[in-house]
Design an enzyme around this catalytic site. Structure first.
Site, short mmCIF file in Angstrom:
data_model
loop_
_atom_site.label_atom_id
_atom_site.label_comp_id
_atom_site.label_asym_id
_atom_site.label_seq_id
_atom_site.Cartn_x
_atom_site.Cartn_y
_atom_site.Cartn_z
N PRO A 2 3.78 -5.98 -5.78
CA PRO A 2 2.81 -6.77 -6.61
C PRO A 2 1.97 -8.09 -5.75
O PRO A 2 2.65 -8.54 -4.96
CB PRO A 2 3.79 -7.46 -7.56
CG PRO A 2 4.98 -7.43 -6.89
CD PRO A 2 4.87 -6.63 -5.63
N GLU A 3 0.93 -8.37 -6.32
CA GLU A 3 0.39 -9.81 -5.87
C GLU A 3 0.28 -10.51 -7.07
O GLU A 3 0.98 -10.20 -8.09
CB GLU A 3 -1.17 -8.97 -5.45
CG GLU A 3 -1.08 -7.97 -4.36
CD GLU A 3 -2.45 -7.52 -3.95
OE1 GLU A 3 -3.58 -8.21 -3.93
OE2 GLU A 3 -2.71 -6.33 -3.59
N ARG A 116 12.26 0.35 -1.77
CA ARG A 116 12.24 0.27 -0.34
C ARG A 116 13.33 -1.13 0.13
O ARG A 116 13.46 -1.62 1.25
CB ARG A 116 11.06 -0.06 0.25
CG ARG A 116 10.03 1.00 0.15
CD ARG A 116 8.91 1.05 0.55
NE ARG A 116 8.35 0.61 2.00
CZ ARG A 116 7.39 0.20 2.61
NH1 ARG A 116 6.22 0.40 1.87
NH2 ARG A 116 7.36 0.17 3.93
#
Length: 285
Positions: A2-3, A116
């Site tokens: 996400p940004e 991750r």
DNA sequence: GCTTACCTGTCG
DNA sequence: CGACAGGTAAGC
């Protein structure tokens, strides 16, 4: 993953869902998920805390508690999942990479999943500790603490920087990531390797406008789901359908040129070679 | 600056 | 199988 827009969409959705709720005992499955304090202290101190509001700075989600602040950074593949067990709406697929469960005292919970394992959570005591431990390398939020004058002043101090690495530097301004930076520079018609010192005043002001506009557009369309991004209720973003260049190598730009993929600062970077002219610098480049 | 590391998965 | 993925910190 996400940004700024994705975090903001999560924030807006989550705030009314968890405001006023009280955490019971969290269950930590992957110890490295907690950045501060240690795992045991984190779970002990979160238990019994009540949510006052959900805020955000840059890409950090900030859950203000009756005592302390819970900070979350999703990095690449983190997801916050809100589950209400009286409704049972979250598909089992979302729990494949569960790292932390934070149940509330009613029949609901906030889960953290992260394929991750790059994402981190912090539990800090107050604003001072938030600033010194969590946000020490985070500049002004692009949609909050950044007026045009401030942006121009900050550009002035980074004259020699190239545009894309600079916009990705969270200390310069907080919120831009790989997708929105490429989209922003495409909209401005600026090459990602262009140096700040080569921009005209008009181009600098346009950059300020587009940095904000591209993020606001991202929020309006619910964020960008390329792979893993989901809102806290499992919804997909929609901005991916409105991208001009990102992920579109080989597609045609409006101008008729092929969109290309290059590497800038180690990041995959999409440009229109016609609309975003490669800067020509003398000497050692 | 650039490279590496942190991780796991997917795509070509 | 290698290359790459929305992020960042650390180490040359």
């Amino acid at each position: 993953m996400p940004e700024l827009p994705e975090v903001e969409v999560i924030r807006r959705e989550l705030d009314p869902l968890i405001r006023g709720k009280t955490f019971s005992k969290p269950c930590l499955y992957v110890a490295s998920t907690i950045a501060h304090p240690c795992a045991e202290e984190f779970t002990n101190r979160l238990q019994g805390r009540m949510v006052k509001k959900v805020d955000r700075k840059g890409k950090y989600l900030l859950i203000y508690l009756d005592c302390g602040i819970l900070a979350v950074h999703l990095r690449m593949t983190g997801n916050l999942i809100y589950a209400d067990y009286s409704e049972d709406t979250v598909p089992a697929e979302e729990y494949r990479f569960l790292r932390l469960s934070m149940p509330f005292t009613d029949q609901s919970a906030l889960h953290y999943s992260d394929m991750r394992r790059f994402g981190r959570l912090w539990l800090v005591e107050d604003e001072d500790q938030l600033a010194s431990v969590v946000l020490k390398n985070v500049g002004p939020d692009i949609l909050k603490g950044l007026c045009c004058e401030n942006f121009l002043m900050r550009l002035e101090k980074r004259k020699n920087a190239r545009l894309k690495p600079l916009l990705l530097d969270q200390k310069f301004v907080a919120g831009m990531g790989n997708i929105y930076t490429d989209e922003c520079l495409y909209r401005c018609g600026l090459h990602p390797l262009q140096k700040v010192s080569d921009l005209s005043n008009a181009e600098k002001e346009e950059l300020y406008r587009q940095v904000r506009q591209v993020l606001e557009d991202g929020i309006e369309y619910g964020g960008t789901t390329f792979r893993d991004y989901r809102t806290s209720s499992g919804a997909l973003g929609d901005f991916q359908s409105r991208l001009g260049v990102y992920g579109r190598k080989g597609d045609l730009c409006r101008c008729g040129a092929w969109i290309e993929k290059i590497t800038v600062g180690g990041r995959g970077t999409y440009i229109c070679p016609c609309c975003q002219k490669q800067p020509q610098y003398e000497g050692k480049e």
